[in-house]
Design a protein around this motif. Structure first.
Motif, PDB file in Angstrom:
ATOM      1  N   LEU A  98       0.835  -1.195   0.000  1.00 54.89           N
ATOM      2  CA  LEU A  98       0.000   0.000   0.000  1.00 54.89           C
ATOM      3  C   LEU A  98       0.869   1.244   0.000  1.00 54.89           C
ATOM      4  O   LEU A  98       1.786   1.356   0.823  1.00 54.89           O
ATOM      5  CB  LEU A  98      -0.904   0.014   1.239  1.00 54.89           C
ATOM      6  CG  LEU A  98      -1.784  -1.211   1.434  1.00 54.89           C
ATOM      7  CD1 LEU A  98      -2.502  -1.122   2.766  1.00 54.89           C
ATOM      8  CD2 LEU A  98      -2.777  -1.348   0.300  1.00 54.89           C
ATOM      9  N   TYR A 124      -9.988  -7.509   3.513  1.00 51.70           N
ATOM     10  CA  TYR A 124      -9.069  -6.518   2.947  1.00 51.70           C
ATOM     11  C   TYR A 124      -9.437  -5.108   3.398  1.00 51.70           C
ATOM     12  O   TYR A 124      -8.623  -4.397   4.005  1.00 51.70           O
ATOM     13  CB  TYR A 124      -9.073  -6.619   1.422  1.00 51.70           C
ATOM     14  CG  TYR A 124      -8.211  -5.582   0.734  1.00 51.70           C
ATOM     15  CD1 TYR A 124      -6.832  -5.745   0.661  1.00 51.70           C
ATOM     16  CD2 TYR A 124      -8.770  -4.443   0.167  1.00 51.70           C
ATOM     17  CE1 TYR A 124      -6.034  -4.791   0.037  1.00 51.70           C
ATOM     18  CE2 TYR A 124      -7.980  -3.492  -0.453  1.00 51.70           C
ATOM     19  CZ  TYR A 124      -6.610  -3.668  -0.518  1.00 51.70           C
ATOM     20  OH  TYR A 124      -5.835  -2.713  -1.131  1.00 51.70           O
ATOM     21  N   THR A 131      -9.175   1.585  -2.735  1.00 55.29           N
ATOM     22  CA  THR A 131      -8.298   1.573  -1.565  1.00 55.29           C
ATOM     23  C   THR A 131      -7.914   2.988  -1.165  1.00 55.29           C
ATOM     24  O   THR A 131      -7.964   3.362   0.021  1.00 55.29           O
ATOM     25  CB  THR A 131      -7.036   0.751  -1.875  1.00 55.29           C
ATOM     26  OG1 THR A 131      -7.410  -0.629  -2.052  1.00 55.29           O
ATOM     27  CG2 THR A 131      -6.014   0.856  -0.751  1.00 55.29           C
ATOM     28  N   ARG A 137      -8.840   4.923   2.412  1.00 58.50           N
ATOM     29  CA  ARG A 137      -7.768   5.446   3.254  1.00 58.50           C
ATOM     30  C   ARG A 137      -7.891   6.954   3.449  1.00 58.50           C
ATOM     31  O   ARG A 137      -7.605   7.480   4.527  1.00 58.50           O
ATOM     32  CB  ARG A 137      -6.415   5.075   2.654  1.00 58.50           C
ATOM     33  CG  ARG A 137      -6.074   3.599   2.845  1.00 58.50           C
ATOM     34  CD  ARG A 137      -4.922   3.154   1.974  1.00 58.50           C
ATOM     35  NE  ARG A 137      -3.689   3.851   2.235  1.00 58.50           N
ATOM     36  CZ  ARG A 137      -2.834   3.570   3.215  1.00 58.50           C
ATOM     37  NH1 ARG A 137      -3.112   2.603   4.071  1.00 58.50           N
ATOM     38  NH2 ARG A 137      -1.707   4.238   3.362  1.00 58.50           N
ATOM     39  N   ASP A 175      -6.737  -0.004  10.365  1.00 55.44           N
ATOM     40  CA  ASP A 175      -5.477   0.728  10.414  1.00 55.44           C
ATOM     41  C   ASP A 175      -5.737   2.236  10.392  1.00 55.44           C
ATOM     42  O   ASP A 175      -5.097   3.000  11.122  1.00 55.44           O
ATOM     43  CB  ASP A 175      -4.597   0.314   9.241  1.00 55.44           C
ATOM     44  CG  ASP A 175      -3.219   0.948   9.278  1.00 55.44           C
ATOM     45  OD1 ASP A 175      -2.523   0.795  10.292  1.00 55.44           O
ATOM     46  OD2 ASP A 175      -2.853   1.598   8.274  1.00 55.44           O
ATOM     47  N   LEU A 195      -7.702  -2.474   6.246  1.00 58.20           N
ATOM     48  CA  LEU A 195      -7.325  -1.105   5.866  1.00 58.20           C
ATOM     49  C   LEU A 195      -8.005  -0.089   6.771  1.00 58.20           C
ATOM     50  O   LEU A 195      -7.382   0.870   7.235  1.00 58.20           O
ATOM     51  CB  LEU A 195      -7.743  -0.825   4.421  1.00 58.20           C
ATOM     52  CG  LEU A 195      -6.991  -1.471   3.273  1.00 58.20           C
ATOM     53  CD1 LEU A 195      -7.507  -0.901   1.962  1.00 58.20           C
ATOM     54  CD2 LEU A 195      -5.511  -1.272   3.390  1.00 58.20           C
TER      55      LEU A 195
END
Length: 269
Positions: A11, A67, A45, A49, A74, A71
Motif C-alpha cells: 500500500l 481486505y 483503496t 484510506r 489501520d 485497511l
C-alpha cells in the motif's frame, strides 16, 4: 499456495506492515490479485484510506477475507471502530484470522452474518472459483448452498454506533436489501456516512430489486453521487437520473453483467 500462507500488502505510504491470509489457488479473483500485486482495487483503496481518520467508524458489509476491514482498522486507529459483516463461514474464518494477525481485535467487531431488510435466515449460494462472488439468491446456476444468518442493519447497529464515517457495501446483488435495512439508522446519524457501493443491475434484478430502485434509494439521502473510475483513478460526478438511465440501458441488454462502484457523499480526495 497453502490457504494459511499470508501476503504482505503493498500500500502506498503504509510499507509492508499489514498482511492478510488469503484463499488458496482456487480463488481466481481477490486472493489471486493480492498474491500477485499486494493490493486490491487500488483507487477504491485510496478512497477508503483518504476518508478515514483516527477515531472514525467504518462499516464493511460483505467483508470477505477482510481486505477493506484491515485497511479501515489501520486508518481509524485504536480509538476507532470497524464493524465487519460476512455471512460465509469460510470467509468469516479468514476475516477473523486477518483481524487477529494485524493486532486489530480490540477495534474490529466481526459479525458472521449478512445484512438485510429484516432479521431472518437465508441461503448463501457459493461460487466455486470466485470466493467473493457468493450470492444470497439463486441465479439459475448450480451452486452449493449454506444456511446463513441475516440481520436488520439499523436494529443491530443502533445501540452500537453514534456515528458512521464510511459504509462499504459489496454484496453481489443484495445491496438494495442491505441499504433498506440500514436507512432508518442512517437518517438519525448526526452526519451521513460516505457510502462506497457496487451497482450491478443484472444481479440486483436477479435478487428481486433493480439498479434503478437502488439508485433512487441512495439519492434520497441527498448527498453527491460519483462514479468511481478505477481506470483513470478519478471520481466522476453524476446524478441519480444519469445512473438510473444507465441501469435501464443495462437491463435492456439480456445478460449484460455491467457494473460500477459508486460513491455517495463528498469526495475525500
Amino acid at each position: 499456495m497453502p490457504p494459511e500462507e499470508a501476503v504482505s500488502l503493498a500500500l502506498p505510504g503504509a510499507g509492508s506492515r499489514l498482511s492478510l491470509v488469503v484463499h488458496g489457488d482456487r480463488d481466481r479473483c481477490i486472493s489471486r490479485q493480492l498474491r500477485e500485486r499486494g493490493i486490491w482495487e487500488p483507487f477504491e483503496t485510496a478512497l477508503v484510506r483518504a476518508a478515514l481518520l483516527p477515531g472514525g467508524v467504518f462499516v464493511d458489509v460483505g467483508a470477505n477475507l477482510g481486505y477493506f476491514t484491515v485497511l479501515a482498522a489501520d486508518g481509524v486507529g485504536a480509538e476507532g471502530r470497524v464493524y465487519a459483516f460476512e455471512p460465509d463461514p469460510d470467509n468469516a474464518r479468514l476475516l477473523r484470522a486477518n483481524v487477529r494477525r494485524n493486532g486489530f481485535d480490540a477495534r474490529v467487531a466481526v459479525v458472521e452474518a449478512g445484512l438485510a431488510a429484516t432479521d431472518s435466515t437465508g441461503q448463501l449460494f457459493l461460487s466455486p472459483d470466485n470466493l467473493g462472488d457468493h450470492q444470497l439468491f439463486a441465479a439459475g446456476e448450480a451452486r452449493r448452498q449454506v444456511p446463513v444468518r441475516l440481520l436488520h442493519g439499523a436494529d443491530y447497529l443502533a445501540t452500537r454506533v453514534t456515528r458512521m464515517d464510511m459504509l462499504k457495501v459489496d454484496t453481489q446483488g443484495f445491496e438494495y436489501e442491505v441499504m433498506l435495512g440500514l436507512l432508518p439508522l442512517l437518517r438519525t446519524l448526526p452526519a451521513p456516512p460516505r457510502i462506497l457501493i457496487e451497482l450491478t443491475p443484472l444481479s440486483l434484478r436477479q435478487a428481486g430489486s433493480s439498479g434503478r430502485r437502488l439508485v433512487e434509494l441512495l439519492a434520497g439521502l441527498g448527498q453527491p453521487l460519483w462514479i468511481v473510475d478505477h481506470i483513470e483513478h478519478v471520481l466522476a460526478p453524476t446524478s441519480a437520473a444519469e445512473l438510473a438511465r444507465w441501469c435501464d440501458n443495462v437491463d435492456g441488454c439480456a445478460g449484460d453483467a455491467g457494473f460500477m462502484n459508486i460513491l455517495v457523499g463528498p469526495s475525500p480526495l
